[in-house]
Design a protein around this motif. Structure first.
Motif, short mmCIF file in Angstrom:
data_model
loop_
_atom_site.label_atom_id
_atom_site.label_comp_id
_atom_site.label_asym_id
_atom_site.label_seq_id
_atom_site.Cartn_x
_atom_site.Cartn_y
_atom_site.Cartn_z
N ASP A 58 47.25 37.80 39.93
CA ASP A 58 47.24 36.83 38.76
C ASP A 58 45.89 36.20 38.93
O ASP A 58 45.29 35.46 37.75
N ASN A 59 45.04 36.19 39.83
CA ASN A 59 43.94 35.52 39.93
C ASN A 59 42.76 36.47 40.42
O ASN A 59 42.97 36.82 41.42
N GLN A 60 41.56 36.53 39.71
CA GLN A 60 40.60 37.33 40.25
C GLN A 60 39.92 36.81 41.54
O GLN A 60 39.42 37.53 42.00
N PRO A 114 42.79 38.70 34.81
CA PRO A 114 41.60 38.20 35.19
C PRO A 114 40.63 39.44 35.53
O PRO A 114 39.22 39.19 35.58
N PHE A 115 41.19 40.66 35.90
CA PHE A 115 40.46 41.53 36.29
C PHE A 115 39.85 42.70 35.35
O PHE A 115 38.86 43.43 35.33
N GLN A 168 34.14 38.17 34.63
CA GLN A 168 33.96 37.49 35.94
C GLN A 168 34.21 38.67 37.08
O GLN A 168 34.15 38.62 38.28
N ALA A 169 34.87 39.64 36.56
CA ALA A 169 35.11 40.89 37.45
C ALA A 169 33.97 41.60 37.83
O ALA A 169 32.85 41.37 37.38
N ASP A 170 33.87 42.56 38.41
CA ASP A 170 32.76 43.11 38.92
C ASP A 170 32.90 44.84 38.91
O ASP A 170 34.05 45.31 38.74
#
Lengths: 289, 338
Positions: free
Chosen positions: A176-178, B180-181, B185-187
């Protein structure tokens, strides 16, 4: 479709034929796929579950899916298993830590003991797939559902399915959270559920505890539950705890494993503890390449 | 050593007094004395650096030197990282680090569900990429937007983030969703051939596609990714060389020591993450736990699976256990130094 497995024994020139029914695994897998596609289709029941806002609403929809016509086997299934019929651990099937649970439960897939045909087995499969899938995400509502079911001693049949087919609650809780942060786990809830249920419920909790602990830095809280198992009398629960154990549980738990190795009268349990203790972390160093 | 009686040996071993712990840098001085009471004459002075473990400043120098000296494609280290639990217990977490020379290495992203036949788990991925030197599982995979897991013994068919292979965006790529992936902000890690592997923050460019190979949707807050595969680039301190590495926990339940391990990698020369936030290093995390899969080859041997989590193993016909196979991997091919 049923296959007939024939075991032919020859005893003093007398030919005896034994028959045991088996289910066709490929057919079951195909039927599970079919049912799953219906459930996940647009407007299907999983979409409705995802749209539910409150945890209570989610639990209500989840229970509805489980009991729905798509997975109607539950009503039929109720006529099959009883807790007395299947022990938590069949010691004759214990040959070591590797594949401990698979060895225990392989008969479920190979016989029609809990399902009358492939359709019913596929429906069982869909139910437990859904439970595993939602459990793997580790949401709070699913956690509450699991712990409630584990304590519901009137719900033997569902709890047997949970014990046989589900483990590793919270496997993907971090998704749920990167930033990888996971929600706080109320471990007292797990401990209370464990203390307030019977052996079947405890077994369900043990099978689902370890992965959550590893994902949430909760090994020390999990160790409290494991210690209560090793301070108890049930060799079956001790076996399950060792099979789901990890050295991260800490020195006190490892001392209990050692105590089993040195003092247990149960050779199979002793074997499990020996193997668990032998799984030492490898020494640091260079591998010649 | 009496050099008058023997040829100079090819190998010299150094024995320490007591337990050696830490990095030492200095001169190894060879002296000659013709007679017992004669005058010592310095005949040779060599720079000597002894590297002990990850966290030492010249860790990647040592790895690079090892590969070049032995003409080896990889350098593999097992490291036990100490950490203290919340209750104050001193514990260790095992990591295995597989390192390759950056200049000699190229990467390929592999998708296993949208091909015929599908590749089921790290074993089949290794079998289908027999020329690879290292294979490792990739980013976060899922079945559909509605349900993360495929049916039992099925395979995921999407992944959070973009997968590019052969210069083409793969259909498994998922972007623009709530995960969020899939965010900026992910890589991602990318490669345009040998010596070009890069790791940075952001979404893999697709309009147009500019990489031959790329996989996105990774995490860089390493402190919270203890049980995951890490992919990184280490820089040597004195040489203009880089080392590509993958680092995996010893098992799918190995937890802890993430912050400590990250700090050690930083101390050893993993630079800041391009495009990343303050404190982030050029090392990112993929899907861990039962998704962990690692294969590598030692010199002269076939690619061999070394770590295989539950999502790489068929569950012998038990329905409904939530066990399934994942669909993204990274493979690395590297050349010998000479």
């Amino acid at each position: 479709m049923k296959n007939k497995m024939r075991i032919i024994c020859s005893v003093c020139c007398l030919l005896v034929t034994l028959e045991a029914s088996t289910l066709e695994q490929d057919l079951i897998d195909a039927k599970i796929q079919e049912l799953a596609e219906i459930l996940v289709s647009e407007g299907g029941e999983i979409e409705q579950l995802n749209l539910a806002v409150s945890d209570q609403e989610k639990i209500a929809k989840f229970n509805k899916i489980i009991a729905s016509s798509t997975t109607k086997s539950f009503s039929r299934l109720c006529s099959h298993p009883t807790l007395d019929s299947w022990p938590l651990v069949d010691w004759e099937k214990v040959v070591g830590l590797d594949n401990f649970f698979e060895d225990q439960f392989l008969w479920l897939a190979e016989s029609n003991s809990i399902a009358i045909d492939e359709d019913e087995m596929a429906e069982n499969g869909v139910v437990t797939w859904l439970i595993s899938s939602e459990g793997g995400a580790g949401k709070l509502w699913a956690e509450n559902w699991l712990l409630t079911e584990a304590q519901d001693q009137a719900s033997t049949h569902l709890r047997l399915l949970l014990y046989w087919f589900t483990e590793n609650f919270g496997e993907d809780i971090h998704l749920d959270n990167q930033d990888g942060k996971v929600r706080d786990i109320d471990w007292n809830k797990w401990k209370n559920a464990f203390n307030n249920t019977d052996e079947l419920g405890k077994a369900i909790i043990l099978r689902n505890l370890s992965t959550l602990a590893s994902r949430t830095d909760g090994w020390e809280e999990a160790a409290d539950i494991h210690l209560s198992v090793f301070n108890g009398e049930s060799d079956e629960l001790k076996a399950i705890a060792i099979a789901k154990g990890d050295k991260s549980l800490g020195a006190e738990v490892l001392a209990k494993w050692q105590d089993i190795v040195e003092n247990s009268q149960n050779a199979k349990l002793k074997l499990l503890a020996q193997e668990a203790l032998a799984l030492q972390p490898e020494e640091g160093g260079l591998e010649e390449s | 050593m009496d050099l008058s009686a023997n040829d100079l040996p090819e190998l010299l071993y150094i024995r320490t007094k007591g337990v050696f712990d830490g990095e030492v840098e200095g001169d190894l001085v060879f002296k000659f004395k013709a007679q017992a009471d004669g005058e010592e004459i310095e005949v040779k002075k060599l720079k000597l650096v002894i590297v002990h473990r990850v966290g030492d400043k010249k860790y990647f120098n040592a790895a690079s030197d090892y590969m070049k000296e032995l003409n080896s494609k990889v350098c593999i280290r097992y490291e036990n990282i100490g950490w203290t639990s919340r209750r104050g217990n001193d514990l260790e977490a095992g990591k295995q680090i597989v390192m390759m020379l950056h200049e000699n290495t190229k990467m390929k992203a592999v998708e296993t569900s949208r091909r015929a036949p599908k590749l089921w788990g790290i074993s089949q991925v290794s079998g289908a990429n027999a020329n690879a030197d290292v294979a490792v599982n990739g980013n976060y995979c899922f079945f559909s937007r509605l349900v993360r897991y495929p049916p039992p013994n099925g395979m995921t068919r999407r992944c959070h983030g973009v997968l590019v292979t052969g210069g083409v965006k793969n259909g498994a790529s998922a972007t623009g969703g709530n995960s969020p992936f899939e965010s900026a902000q992910a890589d991602f890690i990318s490669s345009n051939g040998k010596g070009s592997i890069n790791i940075q923050t952001g979404i893999v460019p697709t309009s147009p596609v500019i990489h031959q190979e790329a996989l996105g949707g990774f995490a860089s807050k390493l402190e919270n990714y203890a049980w995951h595969p890490w992919y990184g680039i280490g820089e040597t301190e004195t040489l203009d060389e880089k080392v590509v590495f993958v680092a995996l926990p010893k098992s799918e339940t190995t937890a802890g020591a993430a912050a400590e391990f990250k700090q050690k990698l930083k101390d050893s020369g993993v630079p800041a993450l391009p495009g990343g936030q303050a404190g982030e290093i050029q090392c990112i995390a993929g899907d861990g736990g039962s998704s962990l899969g690692l294969a590598y080859r030692l010199e002269g041997t076939p690619l061999e699976v070394r770590l295989k989590g539950g999502k790489h193993i068929k569950k012998r016909g038990l329905p409904g256990r939530g066990s399934y196979f994942i669909n993204t991997y990274l493979i690395f091919e590297t050349d010998k130094p000479r």
